[in-house]
Motif scaffolding. Structure first.
Motif, PDB file in Angstrom:
ATOM      1  N   MET A   1       0.847  -1.177   0.000  1.00  0.00           N
ATOM      2  CA  MET A   1       0.000   0.000   0.000  1.00  0.00           C
ATOM      3  C   MET A   1       0.887   1.233   0.000  1.00  0.00           C
ATOM      4  N   LEU A   2       0.483   2.238  -0.748  1.00  0.00           N
ATOM      5  CA  LEU A   2       1.227   3.486  -0.782  1.00  0.00           C
ATOM      6  C   LEU A   2       0.925   4.318   0.466  1.00  0.00           C
ATOM      7  N   PHE A   3       1.899   5.124   0.862  1.00  0.00           N
ATOM      8  CA  PHE A   3       1.768   5.927   2.079  1.00  0.00           C
ATOM      9  C   PHE A   3       0.535   6.826   2.031  1.00  0.00           C
ATOM     10  N   GLY A   4       0.349   7.512   0.919  1.00  0.00           N
ATOM     11  CA  GLY A   4      -0.781   8.426   0.799  1.00  0.00           C
ATOM     12  C   GLY A   4      -2.121   7.728   0.952  1.00  0.00           C
ATOM     13  N   LYS A   5      -2.216   6.528   0.401  1.00  0.00           N
ATOM     14  CA  LYS A   5      -3.457   5.756   0.521  1.00  0.00           C
ATOM     15  C   LYS A   5      -3.717   5.391   1.976  1.00  0.00           C
ATOM     16  N   LYS A   6      -2.651   5.054   2.692  1.00  0.00           N
ATOM     17  CA  LYS A   6      -2.778   4.715   4.113  1.00  0.00           C
ATOM     18  C   LYS A   6      -3.282   5.926   4.902  1.00  0.00           C
ATOM     19  N   VAL A   7      -2.737   7.098   4.612  1.00  0.00           N
ATOM     20  CA  VAL A   7      -3.187   8.333   5.272  1.00  0.00           C
ATOM     21  C   VAL A   7      -4.671   8.553   4.979  1.00  0.00           C
ATOM     22  N   GLU A   8      -5.051   8.390   3.726  1.00  0.00           N
ATOM     23  CA  GLU A   8      -6.447   8.593   3.338  1.00  0.00           C
ATOM     24  C   GLU A   8      -7.393   7.636   4.067  1.00  0.00           C
ATOM     25  N   ILE A   9      -7.025   6.371   4.131  1.00  0.00           N
ATOM     26  CA  ILE A   9      -7.865   5.369   4.800  1.00  0.00           C
ATOM     27  C   ILE A   9      -8.070   5.721   6.268  1.00  0.00           C
ATOM     28  N   ILE A  10      -6.984   6.060   6.958  1.00  0.00           N
ATOM     29  CA  ILE A  10      -7.090   6.387   8.386  1.00  0.00           C
ATOM     30  C   ILE A  10      -7.873   7.677   8.574  1.00  0.00           C
ATOM     31  N   ARG A  11      -7.615   8.682   7.717  1.00  0.00           N
ATOM     32  CA  ARG A  11      -8.324   9.965   7.830  1.00  0.00           C
ATOM     33  C   ARG A  11      -9.832   9.764   7.672  1.00  0.00           C
ATOM     34  N   LYS A  12     -10.213   8.980   6.683  1.00  0.00           N
ATOM     35  CA  LYS A  12     -11.640   8.746   6.443  1.00  0.00           C
ATOM     36  C   LYS A  12     -12.259   7.898   7.552  1.00  0.00           C
ATOM     37  N   LYS A  13     -11.507   6.932   8.058  1.00  0.00           N
ATOM     38  CA  LYS A  13     -11.997   6.102   9.158  1.00  0.00           C
ATOM     39  C   LYS A  13     -12.293   6.959  10.386  1.00  0.00           C
ATOM     40  N   ARG A  14     -11.478   7.981  10.600  1.00  0.00           N
ATOM     41  CA  ARG A  14     -11.647   8.867  11.745  1.00  0.00           C
ATOM     42  C   ARG A  14     -12.588  10.038  11.437  1.00  0.00           C
ATOM     43  N   LYS A  15     -13.089  10.041  10.192  1.00  0.00           N
ATOM     44  CA  LYS A  15     -14.042  11.070   9.746  1.00  0.00           C
ATOM     45  C   LYS A  15     -13.467  12.477   9.877  1.00  0.00           C
ATOM     46  N   LEU A  16     -12.221  12.620   9.435  1.00  0.00           N
ATOM     47  CA  LEU A  16     -11.543  13.911   9.469  1.00  0.00           C
ATOM     48  C   LEU A  16     -11.516  14.522   8.069  1.00  0.00           C
ATOM     49  N   SER A  17     -11.797  15.794   7.977  1.00  0.00           N
ATOM     50  CA  SER A  17     -11.628  16.513   6.715  1.00  0.00           C
ATOM     51  C   SER A  17     -10.139  16.827   6.542  1.00  0.00           C
ATOM     52  N   TYR A  18      -9.774  17.269   5.335  1.00  0.00           N
ATOM     53  CA  TYR A  18      -8.390  17.708   5.131  1.00  0.00           C
ATOM     54  C   TYR A  18      -8.059  18.846   6.092  1.00  0.00           C
ATOM     55  N   GLY A  19      -8.992  19.771   6.230  1.00  0.00           N
ATOM     56  CA  GLY A  19      -8.759  20.924   7.102  1.00  0.00           C
ATOM     57  C   GLY A  19      -8.571  20.535   8.556  1.00  0.00           C
ATOM     58  N   LYS A  20      -9.395  19.619   9.038  1.00  0.00           N
ATOM     59  CA  LYS A  20      -9.284  19.190  10.439  1.00  0.00           C
ATOM     60  C   LYS A  20      -7.971  18.448  10.660  1.00  0.00           C
ATOM     61  N   LEU A  21      -7.593  17.584   9.718  1.00  0.00           N
ATOM     62  CA  LEU A  21      -6.317  16.875   9.857  1.00  0.00           C
ATOM     63  C   LEU A  21      -5.155  17.861   9.822  1.00  0.00           C
ATOM     64  N   ALA A  22      -5.229  18.851   8.954  1.00  0.00           N
ATOM     65  CA  ALA A  22      -4.170  19.867   8.905  1.00  0.00           C
ATOM     66  C   ALA A  22      -4.061  20.583  10.253  1.00  0.00           C
ATOM     67  N   GLU A  23      -5.206  20.921  10.824  1.00  0.00           N
ATOM     68  CA  GLU A  23      -5.225  21.598  12.121  1.00  0.00           C
ATOM     69  C   GLU A  23      -4.640  20.714  13.220  1.00  0.00           C
ATOM     70  N   LEU A  24      -5.076  19.463  13.287  1.00  0.00           N
ATOM     71  CA  LEU A  24      -4.594  18.545  14.327  1.00  0.00           C
ATOM     72  C   LEU A  24      -3.114  18.206  14.160  1.00  0.00           C
ATOM     73  N   SER A  25      -2.652  18.218  12.910  1.00  0.00           N
ATOM     74  CA  SER A  25      -1.269  17.841  12.617  1.00  0.00           C
ATOM     75  C   SER A  25      -0.298  19.003  12.726  1.00  0.00           C
ATOM     76  N   GLY A  26      -0.823  20.203  12.652  1.00  0.00           N
ATOM     77  CA  GLY A  26       0.066  21.360  12.616  1.00  0.00           C
ATOM     78  C   GLY A  26       0.672  21.562  11.241  1.00  0.00           C
ATOM     79  N   ILE A  27       0.002  21.027  10.220  1.00  0.00           N
ATOM     80  CA  ILE A  27       0.431  21.221   8.835  1.00  0.00           C
ATOM     81  C   ILE A  27      -0.408  22.363   8.285  1.00  0.00           C
ATOM     82  N   SER A  28       0.247  23.347   7.706  1.00  0.00           N
ATOM     83  CA  SER A  28      -0.450  24.588   7.361  1.00  0.00           C
ATOM     84  C   SER A  28      -1.333  24.499   6.126  1.00  0.00           C
TER      85      SER A  28
END
Length: 71
Positions: A1-28
Motif C-alpha cells: 500500500m502506498l503511504f498516501g493511501k494509508k493516510v487517506e484510509i485512516i483519515r476517512k476512518k476517523r471522519k476527518l476533513s483535510y482541514g481538520k487533519l491539517a489543524e490537528l497535525s500542525g500542517i499549514s
C-alpha cells in the motif's frame, strides 16, 4: 500500500476533513495533505510523517506499517 493511501484510509476512518487533519497535525496546508494522499508528494519528510501520525492519533509504526517502499 502506498503511504498516501494509508493516510487517506485512516483519515476517512476517523471522519476527518483535510482541514481538520491539517489543524490537528500542525500542517499549514490542506492541499499538501491532499497531494500526499494523491501520490503527488510520494516521499514526505519524516517531520511531516510524524505530524500526520499525531493528527491521525496513531503511532508512526501504525502509519508506516504495510507501506510500500520505493527504490
Amino acid at each position: 500500500m502506498l503511504f498516501g493511501k494509508k493516510v487517506e484510509i485512516i483519515r476517512k476512518k476517523r471522519k476527518l476533513s483535510y482541514g481538520k487533519l491539517a489543524e490537528l497535525s500542525g500542517i499549514s496546508s490542506r492541499s499538501y495533505i491532499r497531494n500526499i494522499e494523491n501520490g503527488i508528494v510520494a516521499d514526505p519528510a519524516l517531520r511531516t510523517v510524524m505530524k500526520l501520525a499525531k493528527g491521525l492519533g496513531v503511532s508512526i509504526g501504525e502509519l508506516l506499517g504495510d507501506v510500500d517502499i520505493k527504490d
